[in-house]
Design a protein around this motif. Structure first.
Motif, short mmCIF file in Angstrom:
data_model
loop_
_atom_site.label_atom_id
_atom_site.label_comp_id
_atom_site.label_asym_id
_atom_site.label_seq_id
_atom_site.Cartn_x
_atom_site.Cartn_y
_atom_site.Cartn_z
N GLY A 635 53.21 51.34 41.28
CA GLY A 635 54.26 50.37 41.56
C GLY A 635 53.74 48.95 41.45
N LEU A 636 52.54 48.73 41.94
CA LEU A 636 51.92 47.39 41.83
C LEU A 636 51.65 47.05 40.37
N LEU A 637 51.18 48.02 39.60
CA LEU A 637 50.87 47.80 38.18
C LEU A 637 52.15 47.46 37.42
N LYS A 638 53.25 48.19 37.72
CA LYS A 638 54.51 47.88 37.06
C LYS A 638 54.99 46.49 37.46
N TYR A 639 54.79 46.14 38.72
CA TYR A 639 55.17 44.80 39.21
C TYR A 639 54.42 43.73 38.44
N PHE A 640 53.10 43.94 38.19
CA PHE A 640 52.30 42.98 37.43
C PHE A 640 52.78 42.90 35.99
N SER A 641 53.24 44.03 35.41
CA SER A 641 53.63 44.05 34.00
C SER A 641 54.84 43.16 33.74
N GLU A 642 55.61 42.91 34.77
CA GLU A 642 56.80 42.09 34.60
C GLU A 642 56.55 40.63 34.89
N LYS A 643 55.33 40.29 35.27
CA LYS A 643 55.00 38.89 35.52
C LYS A 643 54.77 38.17 34.19
N GLU A 644 55.32 36.97 34.07
CA GLU A 644 55.10 36.17 32.86
C GLU A 644 53.65 35.69 32.77
N HIS A 645 53.09 35.41 33.90
CA HIS A 645 51.70 34.94 33.91
C HIS A 645 50.98 35.58 35.09
N LEU A 646 49.83 36.14 34.82
CA LEU A 646 49.05 36.79 35.85
C LEU A 646 47.91 35.86 36.29
N SER A 647 47.79 35.76 37.62
CA SER A 647 46.63 35.00 38.13
C SER A 647 45.37 35.80 37.84
N ASP A 648 44.24 35.18 38.07
CA ASP A 648 42.97 35.86 37.78
C ASP A 648 42.83 37.14 38.60
N VAL A 649 43.20 37.04 39.88
CA VAL A 649 43.04 38.25 40.71
C VAL A 649 44.03 39.32 40.28
N MET A 650 45.23 38.91 39.88
CA MET A 650 46.21 39.89 39.40
C MET A 650 45.75 40.52 38.10
N TYR A 651 45.14 39.66 37.23
CA TYR A 651 44.67 40.16 35.94
C TYR A 651 43.57 41.20 36.15
N ARG A 652 42.64 40.86 37.06
CA ARG A 652 41.55 41.79 37.32
C ARG A 652 42.09 43.11 37.89
N ALA A 653 43.07 42.99 38.79
CA ALA A 653 43.64 44.20 39.38
C ALA A 653 44.35 45.03 38.31
N SER A 654 45.07 44.33 37.42
CA SER A 654 45.76 45.05 36.35
C SER A 654 44.77 45.74 35.45
N ASP A 655 43.68 45.03 35.12
CA ASP A 655 42.65 45.60 34.26
C ASP A 655 42.07 46.86 34.88
N GLU A 656 41.78 46.77 36.18
CA GLU A 656 41.18 47.93 36.86
C GLU A 656 42.15 49.11 36.90
N LEU A 657 43.38 48.82 37.17
CA LEU A 657 44.34 49.91 37.27
C LEU A 657 44.65 50.54 35.92
N LEU A 658 44.72 49.70 34.87
CA LEU A 658 44.93 50.24 33.52
C LEU A 658 43.76 51.13 33.12
N GLU A 659 42.59 50.65 33.44
CA GLU A 659 41.41 51.46 33.10
C GLU A 659 41.47 52.81 33.83
N GLU A 660 41.88 52.77 35.11
CA GLU A 660 41.92 54.01 35.90
C GLU A 660 42.90 55.01 35.30
N TYR A 661 44.09 54.57 34.93
CA TYR A 661 45.11 55.53 34.51
C TYR A 661 44.99 55.90 33.03
N THR A 662 44.54 54.98 32.18
CA THR A 662 44.35 55.38 30.78
C THR A 662 43.19 56.34 30.65
N SER A 663 42.20 56.17 31.53
CA SER A 663 41.07 57.12 31.50
C SER A 663 41.52 58.51 31.90
N GLN A 664 42.62 58.58 32.67
CA GLN A 664 43.20 59.88 33.06
C GLN A 664 44.23 60.37 32.06
#
Length: 809
Positions: A635-664
């Motif tokens: 839910g948090l990842l989808k929330y970030f995907s709809e943001k026009e601009h991600l802050s650094d902390v949001m970007y890092r969180a998105s990166d980590e979560l994408l890595e987690e789920y694509t690896s699965q």
């Protein structure tokens, strides 16, 4: 004629030939000739022993018959056992008429002959004298014998014959009204015979009033063996003649009074006794015992039924208990029953058990002067229930008053009074108390189960107003509280909560909920509901909102609301405020996480509009390193995907979560919404996804075609509960036709169909092989052949370099 019969008759053994021979004896009386023909007739009779004519002929031909009347009568007796021909009645009568002494007994044969004699009016004085001696031993009544004696008296109307008739009637216990004239005649003639006076009274018609002979009056002035019914007949006749014979009346008055008291105590009543009782009350002869004994008898009614079908009656009285319905057997068209009020009905029943209400004609009336008698009796027996019921119904529509209350309470406590009647009385009592503003404590003894809804409401209202909460609450527990006014409900409920020490009680909790629904409540009721109420989520939210206005602690209620909403998925409008209040109150992490997970899941699966703070709190927990479930992270990842601009902390969180789920190998369509860098990093630039949402655990098949003709099928991968995804790699201008099927029981159902298109425009900054192939296809589509050839040479060169530089290990 006889000669002609002789010539033509061929059967000399027939009864007709025998009768011919008898006629011949009448023509020729020479003895030897008669004897010879008699023998011949006897021979024919032996061949026809049942022929009445031949038997009758022999009565005149046989010597022992015509010379010996007794034997002749005996022969007739034997023959008449089987043959009742009038000729033999006449023959037997002739013999008895000639010699009455042939009557030596009164058997069946003699009774038949004598009855025939009486019937045809040929009785003689001599026969009557002979009957007088024979009837003396007869003790059983026979209608033939009675008719014979009547005929005998007609031809011999003297005292001897009258004595014979009276003796027979008394011995055979014939005391009906039809025999009364005999006893009356015997008294007039001064016949001396035992039990004549008793028989006179026993046969006296109780429905008629007639002057009793002086001899009878004197005889019965002292005790006798008469039944109470016959004594009543005597005394009624004496009462009827009191103006004509006042001295007789005065002599009998003490006897009548004593008799009346005995019968009252025994509970006896009939038409004659009713006259005696009325006379006694008119004379003022009354005391406490008499008033008590008369409490039922006074209300006796007589019903006269004109329909012979009626066998008994049942009496249904509104004021009396149904279990005590009265029955009365109808005898001689009349029956007696007791009712105390005017509200009753009679049901007739025939001998077959069929019941009738209005189809059978009848007439009924009270036996006694009830109004006059009741007033006198109530002075000595005010507590007797029949008098109370009668006096209450005499008031008609008037309400009860102070003098009525001793009787009113007796009615309300009596098991003999019907519940419906008690209800009517109780309602009058409650209304009376409220109007007079009397002390309500007396009303606590009322059986409130009998009351109607309106009366219960009135009583509970009154008890609550008078602060008799204990009784009022007990009524509420047994009968419900729905019929009370709202203000009274609030007062009573608050009292009950305080009395219970705010301890949990199911009934009290329901009461508090009911009061709350009525829209008027106080802090006591709200505190109790906040502590214990579990019900509809919306109702609990309303209670929470109302409690907030009273500044009441709602933490426990908030937790119950949130827990119930999460399990029932019953969304409420105030949930955000409730959750916020719960968090401020130090809500448990388990509940908070369940709440955040609920909304994250709803956002992920159903695209539900979710407040920003949900994802803000999830992000805080993510940054703090708290463990999160898939619903929160995705839910948090989808929330970030709809943001026009991600802050650094949001970007890092998105990166980590994408890595987690694509690896699965768990991809979602919203992954493609991330910025280019993340798509390139996780190789999302060349992918297209078909995402399908349904119930978790379903078997979903996708049927797709790349050329629009040939379809392939594949099982969709469930990447999250209820989310199924199929991955495609498409180049510029390509499309995929597809439809989904779900397995439902034994059949597959098409649930969705669509077309997936690739409209990716190549990026000039991207020089991967996918982009180069996309460029070639785009130039080809636009007809730019030179540009297409350049891209093809460049792609070929890259491929050669790659083969030279990179080797498969």
């Amino acid at each position: 004629m006889l000669d002609d019969f002789k010539r033509t008759c061929e059967d000399h053994t027939s009864p007709e030939w025998g009768y011919y021979l008898y006629l011949c004896t009448l023509m020729e009386r020479e003895p030897s000739y008669v004897d010879r023909l008699t023998i011949e007739v006897e021979q024919i009779f032996k061949m026809h022993p049942d022929d009445s004519m031949l038997f009758w002929v022999l009565l005149f031909l046989k010597e022992e018959y015509y010379q010996k009347p007794a034997e002749r009568l005996e022969a007739v007796r034997d023959w008449m056992r089987y043959d009742n021909s009038p000729y033999f009645y006449l023959e037997a009568y002739y013999l008895i008429w000639q010699d009455p002494y042939l009557l030596t007994k009164l058997g069946t044969f003699e009774t038949r002959i004598l009855y025939w004699t009486a019937k045809w009016g040929v009785m003689t004085r001599d026969i009557a004298i002979q009957v007088t001696g024979l009837v003396a031993g007869k003790k059983e009544y026979h209608p033939f014998l009675y008719r014979i004696l009547e005929a005998c008296y007609e031809v011999k109307p003297d005292d001897e014959m009258l004595t014979t008739v009276l003796g027979y009637l008394i011995r055979s216990q014939c005391f009906g009204a039809k025999y009364h004239h005999w006893y009356e005649l015997g008294i007039e003639r001064e016949i001396r015979i035992t039990s004549l006076y008793e028989a006179y009274l026993l046969s006296l018609d109780g429905r008629k009033l007639e002057r009793v002979p002086k001899m009878i009056q004197m005889y019965f002035q002292y005790d006798s063996g008469l039944s109470w019914q016959q004594k009543a007949v005597l005394f009624v006749n004496i009462i009827a003649a009191k103006k004509i014979q006042p001295d007789v009346y005065q002599k009998y008055l003490p006897i009548i009074e004593r008799f009346a008291m005995e019968q009252l105590e025994a509970g006896h009543v009939d038409d004659n006794l009713a006259v005696i009782y009325d006379e006694m009350f008119a004379q003022g002869i009354i005391n406490a015992d008499i008033a008590h004994w008369a409490s039922e008898i006074l209300f006796t009614h007589k019903v006269i039924c004109t329909d012979s079908r009626a066998a008994k009656i049942e009496v249904y009285e509104y004021a009396c208990n149904n279990a005590d319905n009265k029955e009365a057997v109808i005898r001689n068209g009349a029956a007696y029953f007791t009712v105390h009020t005017k509200d009753y009905c009679l049901i007739m029943e025939d001998i077959y058990g069929n019941r009738f209400c209005g189809d059978i004609g009848y007439y009924e009336e009270p036996l006694m002067d009830i109004d006059g008698c009741v007033k006198k009796c109530m002075e000595f027996a005010q507590e007797e229930l029949p008098y109370i019921l009668y006096s209450m119904q005499q008031k008609g529509g008037e309400e009860v008053d102070d003098p009525d209350f001793p009787g009113v309470w007796a009615v309300l406590k009596s098991p003999l009074v019907s519940d419906r009647y008690k209800r009517d009385v109780a309602e009058q009592v409650i209304s009376f108390y409220r109007k007079r503003k009397y002390e309500a404590g007396c009303l606590t003894g009322l059986d409130h189960k009998l009351l109607s809804t309106a009366s219960r409401r009135m009583l509970m209202q009154y008890l609550t107003e008078e602060h008799l909460y204990e009784t009022a609450y007990r009524m509420a527990e047994e009968c419900g509280y729905e019929h009370m006014d709202t203000a009274a409900c609030v007062s009573l409920c608050s009292y009950a909560i305080h009395t219970a020490g705010f301890e949990e009680d199911d009934f009290l909790l329901g009461f508090a909920e009911y009061v709350f629904y009525r829209g008027i409540y106080n802090d006591v009721i709200l505190i109790y509901l906040c502590k214990y109420y579990n019900g509809a989520t919306k109702t609990m939210a309303e209670i929470w909102k109302a409690a907030g206005e009273f500044d009441i602690d709602t933490f426990d209620l908030e937790e119950r609301i949130l827990s119930q909403m999460l399990y029932s998925t019953d969304y409420i409008a105030d949930v955000e405020d409730i959750y916020e209040s719960y968090v401020k109150g130090g809500g448990r992490e388990l509940i908070c996480m369940a709440y955040l997970s609920y909304f994250a899941d709803a956002w992920l699966v159903r695209d539900m509009v979710v407040p920003e703070y949900v994802f803000e709190q999830i992000f805080v927990r993510y940054q703090e390193g708290n463990p999160l479930n898939d619903a929160c992270k995705l839910g948090l990842l989808k929330y970030f995907s709809e943001k026009e601009h991600l802050s650094d902390v949001m970007y890092r969180a998105s990166d980590e979560l994408l890595e987690e789920y694509t690896s699965q190998n768990r991809y979602f369509d919203f992954f493609l919404e991330f910025e280019k860098k993340l798509r390139l990093k996780y190789h999302l630039y060349d992918k297209a996804f078909v995402e399908y949402h349904t119930d978790p655990g379903r078997k979903i098949m996708i049927h797709f075609s790349l050329d629009g003709e040939h379809y392939e099928q594949s099982l969709l991968n469930e990447v999250y509960d209820g989310i199924f995804v199929k991955e495609f790699i498409l180049f510029f201008g390509e499309s995929v036709l597809y439809y989904m099927t779900e397995q439902e029981k034994t059949e597959e159902k098409i649930t969705e169909s669509a077309c997936l298109n690739c409209r990716n425009v190549p990026d000039e900054e991207s020089h991967g092989r996918y982009e180069m192939l996309n460029d070639m296809l785009m130039h080809h589509a636009m007809g730019e052949r030179d540009a297409q050839k350049r891209e093809m040479k460049q792609y070929y060169g890259m491929q050669m370099v790659t083969k030279e530089v990179f080797h498969i290990l």
